[in-house]
Structure formats: structure tokens, C-alpha cells
Scaffold this motif. Structure first.
Motif, PDB file in Angstrom:
ATOM      1  N   ARG A  35     -32.950   5.086 -19.660  1.00 30.51           N
ATOM      2  CA  ARG A  35     -31.927   5.428 -20.637  1.00 30.51           C
ATOM      3  C   ARG A  35     -32.614   5.597 -21.982  1.00 30.51           C
ATOM      4  O   ARG A  35     -33.655   4.977 -22.226  1.00 30.51           O
ATOM      5  N   PRO A  36     -32.084   6.453 -22.867  1.00 28.29           N
ATOM      6  CA  PRO A  36     -32.680   6.592 -24.194  1.00 28.29           C
ATOM      7  C   PRO A  36     -32.675   5.261 -24.935  1.00 28.29           C
ATOM      8  O   PRO A  36     -31.845   4.389 -24.670  1.00 28.29           O
ATOM      9  N   GLY A  37     -33.602   5.119 -25.885  1.00 26.30           N
ATOM     10  CA  GLY A  37     -33.787   3.851 -26.570  1.00 26.30           C
ATOM     11  C   GLY A  37     -32.806   3.595 -27.701  1.00 26.30           C
ATOM     12  O   GLY A  37     -31.771   4.255 -27.833  1.00 26.30           O
ATOM     13  N   VAL A  38     -33.188   2.641 -28.554  1.00 26.66           N
ATOM     14  CA  VAL A  38     -32.296   2.152 -29.602  1.00 26.66           C
ATOM     15  C   VAL A  38     -32.021   3.198 -30.681  1.00 26.66           C
ATOM     16  O   VAL A  38     -31.148   2.999 -31.535  1.00 26.66           O
ATOM     17  N   LYS A  39     -32.737   4.307 -30.643  1.00 23.97           N
ATOM     18  CA  LYS A  39     -32.439   5.396 -31.572  1.00 23.97           C
ATOM     19  C   LYS A  39     -31.002   5.860 -31.401  1.00 23.97           C
ATOM     20  O   LYS A  39     -30.383   6.382 -32.345  1.00 23.97           O
ATOM     21  N   TYR A  40     -30.452   5.680 -30.198  1.00 26.96           N
ATOM     22  CA  TYR A  40     -29.082   6.070 -29.887  1.00 26.96           C
ATOM     23  C   TYR A  40     -28.270   4.803 -29.611  1.00 26.96           C
ATOM     24  O   TYR A  40     -28.199   4.328 -28.478  1.00 26.96           O
ATOM     25  N   PRO A  41     -27.655   4.230 -30.641  1.00 26.91           N
ATOM     26  CA  PRO A  41     -26.980   2.941 -30.455  1.00 26.91           C
ATOM     27  C   PRO A  41     -25.702   3.006 -29.634  1.00 26.91           C
ATOM     28  O   PRO A  41     -25.263   1.985 -29.109  1.00 26.91           O
ATOM     29  N   ILE A  42     -25.079   4.193 -29.535  1.00 25.77           N
ATOM     30  CA  ILE A  42     -23.832   4.321 -28.772  1.00 25.77           C
ATOM     31  C   ILE A  42     -24.122   5.090 -27.495  1.00 25.77           C
ATOM     32  O   ILE A  42     -24.512   6.261 -27.543  1.00 25.77           O
ATOM     33  N   GLN A  43     -23.937   4.427 -26.355  1.00 24.78           N
ATOM     34  CA  GLN A  43     -24.249   5.031 -25.061  1.00 24.78           C
ATOM     35  C   GLN A  43     -23.122   4.747 -24.076  1.00 24.78           C
ATOM     36  O   GLN A  43     -22.355   3.787 -24.239  1.00 24.78           O
ATOM     37  N   GLY A  44     -23.010   5.597 -23.049  1.00 29.80           N
ATOM     38  CA  GLY A  44     -21.937   5.410 -22.084  1.00 29.80           C
ATOM     39  C   GLY A  44     -22.116   6.251 -20.844  1.00 29.80           C
ATOM     40  O   GLY A  44     -23.200   6.781 -20.578  1.00 29.80           O
ATOM     41  N   VAL A  45     -21.033   6.401 -20.074  1.00 31.34           N
ATOM     42  CA  VAL A  45     -21.072   7.099 -18.796  1.00 31.34           C
ATOM     43  C   VAL A  45     -19.956   8.124 -18.731  1.00 31.34           C
ATOM     44  O   VAL A  45     -18.992   8.070 -19.508  1.00 31.34           O
ATOM     45  N   ASP A  46     -20.105   9.085 -17.829  1.00 30.99           N
ATOM     46  CA  ASP A  46     -18.959   9.911 -17.444  1.00 30.99           C
ATOM     47  C   ASP A  46     -18.888   9.939 -15.927  1.00 30.99           C
ATOM     48  O   ASP A  46     -19.909  10.017 -15.241  1.00 30.99           O
ATOM     49  N   VAL A  47     -17.653   9.845 -15.399  1.00 31.17           N
ATOM     50  CA  VAL A  47     -17.456   9.634 -13.966  1.00 31.17           C
ATOM     51  C   VAL A  47     -16.312  10.492 -13.449  1.00 31.17           C
ATOM     52  O   VAL A  47     -15.495  11.015 -14.211  1.00 31.17           O
ATOM     53  N   SER A  48     -16.263  10.588 -12.123  1.00 31.41           N
ATOM     54  CA  SER A  48     -15.133  11.196 -11.427  1.00 31.41           C
ATOM     55  C   SER A  48     -14.870  10.360 -10.183  1.00 31.41           C
ATOM     56  O   SER A  48     -15.508   9.317  -9.977  1.00 31.41           O
ATOM     57  N   ASP A  49     -13.958  10.828  -9.324  1.00 27.22           N
ATOM     58  CA  ASP A  49     -13.699  10.066  -8.103  1.00 27.22           C
ATOM     59  C   ASP A  49     -14.887  10.090  -7.144  1.00 27.22           C
ATOM     60  O   ASP A  49     -14.894   9.364  -6.151  1.00 27.22           O
ATOM     61  N   ALA A  50     -15.905  10.904  -7.437  1.00 25.88           N
ATOM     62  CA  ALA A  50     -17.120  10.894  -6.609  1.00 25.88           C
ATOM     63  C   ALA A  50     -17.802   9.532  -6.651  1.00 25.88           C
ATOM     64  O   ALA A  50     -18.523   9.166  -5.713  1.00 25.88           O
TER      65      ALA A  50
END
Length: 229
Positions: A35-50
Motif C-alpha cells: 500500500r502507498p506510504g504515509v504520504k497518503y494519510p487517507i486510504q480505503g477500499v472499493d468493493v462489489s458483491d464479488a
């Protein structure tokens, strides 16, 4: 002597092959966790029913601050896990947003109606996102003016429902074909594993940085995303 020489060479080649396999396995294992480092403090996911049933507290514990969940596809498709995901995400303290997978095979009006009747207007929700890419279930390739005109109708209708500008999650091939990010002044969600993408006409606001990440709470791979600081 020649037999001994060949035996030594084969043995050396075997050692090299084993080392290469070991390095490849290590690189693959690293990619699954990257995952990208602390340079990007806001991180998350995107999902579907898969992704099936998701344990959202574990996802939050893995470092996700937000989750985009697919709601609809095309003119009539509805994600089987949308309602459950939509209700579960905010209970963990994570922010939530809804996505629509756009189809070149269906009218924009029908697609917007599908999204607007599926996704409730929620004031604290993140801006809606539209996924723009070529898919195996639609072979249509309209000309660029037609695509831009239809997409404009979709954005107008969805933005009237949500009250916020729609986020354009767009693939490199789709943007190359239709120059969507040049046509619309909307926040861009670009895609590209491991290296920040630069194909959009404007700087990306979000980046899908790893589409193979493995985390607790989700079976199999998940898209890992970051927000530009």
C-alpha cells in the motif's frame, strides 16, 4: 571431464532457477500486501458483491478510512451486497460512498434512474462515483460526441440526486478513447498498480493503487485506494 562440466553447469542453472523462483514468490507476496506510504494519510477500499460478505471492522483495522461500495450497473443491474455494505460501513467509523458501473450499451437516463432509485440521498456520504471502462459484457463503441453527451445526462441526473459532483473512476483505455477527463471538470479517480498514474487530463483526486491487495475481513483481492493529500 565433459560430463562433470555439464553436471556442474546444470547444477548451477538449477540453483539460479530456484533463486529466481524464490525472488518471484517474495515479490508476489510483497505485492499482495503493498500500500502507498504515509504520504497518503487517507486510504480505503472499493468493493462489489464479488468480494462476498465483508467483515468491516477488520477492514477498518487494516487501515481503511473509507469504502466505496458498488450500488448499480448499467440500466438494471443492482449489486446484491450494496444494502448490507452501505449499512455496515459507517458503523465502524469509516466514510462510505456509492459507485455505478457505467455501460456503453444502455441509455444514460436509464442508468441514472437505476442509481438514483437504489442509493438513498445521505448527507454525510462521499460523492458518488461512476466507473468508466470497457467491459466484456458490452461490445458497443459509440463515437466520442455521443458518449460525452450521454455521460453528461448521467452526471446531471445523479448530481441532482446526491447534491455533489460525481467522481470519475476511469481507466486509461477509456479516457484515451473518449477524453472524458478533458470534457468534464470533475474529480478524477485514476487507476494503476504501484505507480501514480498520469494519463488523465487533470490531476487525479483519488488513485486505485493496488487491485490485488489482501487484507483481513475480505476474501481474495480488493482494490486499495488513496486520496491525494
Amino acid at each position: 571431464m565433459r560430463l562433470n562440466t555439464w553436471a556442474k553447469r546444470l547444477a548451477a542453472m538449477g540453483v539460479v532457477a530456484v533463486l529466481l523462483i524464490a525472488l518471484a514468490c517474495a515479490a508476489w507476496a510483497l505485492a499482495l500486501q503493498w500500500r502507498p506510504g504515509v504520504k497518503y494519510p487517507i486510504q480505503g477500499v472499493d468493493v462489489s458483491d464479488a468480494q462476498g460478505e465483508i467483515e468491516w471492522w477488520s477492514v477498518h483495522g487494516a487501515g481503511a478510512d473509507f469504502a466505496y461500495v458498488r450500488a448499480t450497473s448499467g440500466a438494471a443491474g443492482r449489486d446484491m451486497r450494496f444494502a448490507a455494505n452501505w449499512d455496515a460501513v459507517p458503523k465502524t467509523g469509516m466514510r462510505r460512498g456509492a459507485m455505478h458501473r457505467y455501460s456503453l450499451c444502455h441509455l444514460a437516463v436509464d442508468q441514472a434512474n437505476n442509481f438514483n432509485t437504489t442509493v438513498p440521498r445521505t448527507l454525510d456520504a462521499l460523492p458518488a462515483a461512476v466507473e468508466l471502462g470497457f467491459t466484456d459484457d458490452c461490445a458497443a463503441r459509440p463515437d466520442a460526441p455521443a458518449v460525452i453527451a450521454e455521460l453528461r445526462r448521467f452526471l446531471t441526473m445523479v448530481e441532482a440526486h446526491t447534491g455533489k459532483p460525481v467522481l470519475l473512476k476511469i481507466s486509461r483505455p477509456f479516457d484515451a478513447a473518449y477524453r472524458v477527463t478533458a470534457a468534464f471538470d470533475r474529480p478524477v479517480w485514476a487507476t494503476g498498480n504501484f505507480f501514480p498514474p498520469d494519463y488523465a487530463a487533470r490531476p487525479w483526486r483519488m488513485w486505485q493503487a493496488n487491485d490485488m491487495r489482501r487484507i483481513d475481513g475480505i476474501e481474495g483481492p480488493v482494490n486499495w485506494d488513496v486520496v491525494r493529500p
